[in-house]
Design an enzyme around this catalytic site. Structure first.
Site, mmCIF file in Angstrom:
data_model
loop_
_atom_site.group_PDB
_atom_site.id
_atom_site.type_symbol
_atom_site.label_atom_id
_atom_site.label_comp_id
_atom_site.label_asym_id
_atom_site.label_seq_id
_atom_site.Cartn_x
_atom_site.Cartn_y
_atom_site.Cartn_z
ATOM 1 N N GLU A 1 -15.814 -8.589 8.068
ATOM 2 C CA GLU A 1 -16.969 -8.296 7.341
ATOM 3 C C GLU A 1 -17.963 -9.123 7.030
ATOM 4 O OE1 GLU A 1 -14.567 -7.249 4.022
ATOM 5 O OE2 GLU A 1 -12.987 -6.003 4.967
ATOM 6 N N GLU B 1 -7.502 -0.582 10.358
ATOM 7 C CA GLU B 1 -6.924 -0.534 9.030
ATOM 8 C C GLU B 1 -6.956 0.907 8.288
ATOM 9 O OE1 GLU B 1 -8.896 -3.404 6.428
ATOM 10 O OE2 GLU B 1 -8.768 -4.913 7.841
HETATM 11 O O1 9MR Z 1 -4.689 -4.633 1.389
HETATM 12 C C1 9MR Z 1 -5.176 -5.968 0.948
HETATM 13 C C2 9MR Z 1 -5.046 -6.028 -0.587
HETATM 14 O O2 9MR Z 1 -3.494 -6.317 -0.841
HETATM 15 C C3 9MR Z 1 -5.675 -7.242 -1.164
HETATM 16 O O3 9MR Z 1 -5.516 -7.276 -2.554
HETATM 17 C C4 9MR Z 1 -6.979 -7.339 -0.725
HETATM 18 C C5 9MR Z 1 -7.734 -8.549 -1.383
HETATM 19 O O4 9MR Z 1 -9.130 -8.717 -0.675
HETATM 20 O O5 9MR Z 1 -7.392 -6.996 0.725
HETATM 21 C C6 9MR Z 1 -6.798 -5.863 1.111
HETATM 22 O O6 9MR Z 1 -6.957 -5.847 2.719
HETATM 23 C C7 9MR Z 1 -8.256 -5.691 2.957
HETATM 24 C C8 9MR Z 1 -8.336 -6.534 4.379
HETATM 25 O O7 9MR Z 1 -7.997 -7.861 4.318
HETATM 26 C C9 9MR Z 1 -9.700 -6.196 4.868
HETATM 27 N N1 9MR Z 1 -10.452 -4.988 4.894
HETATM 28 C C10 9MR Z 1 -10.264 -4.373 3.568
HETATM 29 C C11 9MR Z 1 -8.961 -4.352 3.211
HETATM 30 C C12 9MR Z 1 -8.720 -3.467 1.932
HETATM 31 O O8 9MR Z 1 -9.302 -4.001 0.992
#
Ligand code: 9MR
Length: 372
Positions: free
Chosen positions: A156, A261
């Protein structure tokens, strides 16, 4: 019928056609096209969620760690690594002969403050931050060398307009922090696949920025194996033609494309610009959580149709795509129950809250069959 028994029955070859025809597994259905995966949380690989583990073993041939390899989890203090959960994650994948993904090395979220500061709380120099990035990557990638087969190296890095995000990585190091991260990861495990992972690349401005970024990295000889389109989608966004164009645009650069994802948010928007930016939370209004008693049949069917259309595009591009990974296993544990508003009841995945396959599961299996 419990979902464990459905999964077991699904493994008893072809003798039972359950409702939703669950006898085919996802990994069988897509065997000739691409790997099919799920992001898993700790309970799945430490025994707390036995049902989730059974489902993952039965259905998927690649896994990603939802949180346990992020910097704040694995490297919370300057000297302190916590590899326990990550070790168990990797063991789970090996035991089940899965392609194991690492997520993620360099991101602006879930990274502790100390990484960017000296003892006095002042920003560190470019050289010091590069050293910290190098040592983190060497330790984490090096530990799982040859076992974790692909890494989200940078996650990102782009703004919605396609420019580089002014993260602390970018501000302190400069634009070349991305190239450096890939170099360090390559040095730590020369055989690992290395990915740039991003959301909303289906939007034209961001996609153009992404294409330009990858083009420049490749021109410098930086070993980018694939671009990850995260695939945090909604019912009405993006259009399948934009998914199609994004896959084609990155394939044309000579890299692979992974869908990393995937989920489809079925709830009303609570923000105008809703994206997967985790910093952008919102309050849900009175009508923002309409399906607490279950997803009504028309919406269930619409979700199945949406998934069928998306997989139609993925299958069309099977030469470019090596992996399609869902961000979670069942609707019960999806991050979308708490994002962008907390405490809603969402239905973004292929397995319901009991772990039973939904009509959307049948729709993607049918799409795979139809494409043969
Ligand atoms: O699914 C993840 C969630 O449990 C966490 O709280 C969150 C915190 O930043 O991150 C989520 O995963 C993210 C991923 O690492 C990167 N792309 C977006 C995902 C959804 O937020």
């Amino acid at each position: 019928m419990s979902y464990k028994s459905i999964v077991l029955a699904a493994l008893v070859a072809g003798s039972v056609c359950l409702p939703l025809c669950a006898q085919t597994t996802l990994k069988e259905a897509f065997h000739d096209s691409f790997r099919i995966g799920a992001a898993i949380h700790q309970a799945v690989f430490t025994g707390g969620d036995a049902g989730g583990a059974t489902l993952v073993q039965a259905q998927f041939d690649t896994i990603s760690p939802e949180n346990d390899l992020k910097w704040e989890r694995v490297h919370p203090t300057p000297q302190g690594f916590n590899f326990d959960p990550a070790d168990r994650y990797v063991e789970f994948g090996e035991k089940n002969h899965m392609f194991i993904v690492g997520h993620c090395l360099v991101w602006h979220n879930q990274v502790p403050r100390w990484v960017f500061e000296d003892d006095k709380g002042q920003p560190v120099t470019r050289e010091e931050l590069l050293r910290r990035m190098h040592d983190h990557i060497a330790a984490v990638v090096g530990r799982y060398r040859g076992r974790i087969r692909g890494w989200d190296v940078v996650n990102e890095a782009l703004n919605e307009d396609g420019t580089l995000r002014r993260s602390e990585w970018q501000r302190i190091i400069g634009d070349d922090y991305i190239a450096k991260a890939f170099e360090y990861a390559h040095e730590a495990d020369p055989k690992a696949e290395l990915y740039y992972n991003e959301y909303s690349l289906e939007n034209e401005a961001k996609r153009k920025g992404g294409v330009e970024l990858i083009r420049k990295l490749l021109a410098q000889g930086i070993p980018v194996t694939a671009v990850g389109l995260q695939g945090h989608y909604r019912m009405d966004w993006p259009g399948v033609e934009d998914v199609d164009a994004s896959i084609a645009a990155f394939q044309a650069l000579g890299v692979k494309v992974n869908i990393t994802e995937l989920d489809v948010d079925v709830l009303p928007r609570v923000r105008r610009d809703q994206s997967a930016d985790v910093s952008a939370r919102a309050e849900g209004g009175a009508n923002s959580n309409p399906y607490t008693a279950g997803l009504p049949a028309p919406q269930q069917q619409a979700l199945a149709d949406r998934y069928a259309a998306l997989f139609g595009v993925f299958l069309k591009h099977r030469d470019a795509i090596t992996r399609v990974t869902f961000w979670g296993v069942t609707d019960r544990t999806s991050w979308l129950n708490d994002f962008p508003a907390r405490g809603r009841t969402n239905y973004p995945l292929l397995f319901d809250r009991e772990g039973k396959p939904k009509p959307a599961f049948d729709a993607v299996v049918a799409a795979a069959r139809a494409s043969r």
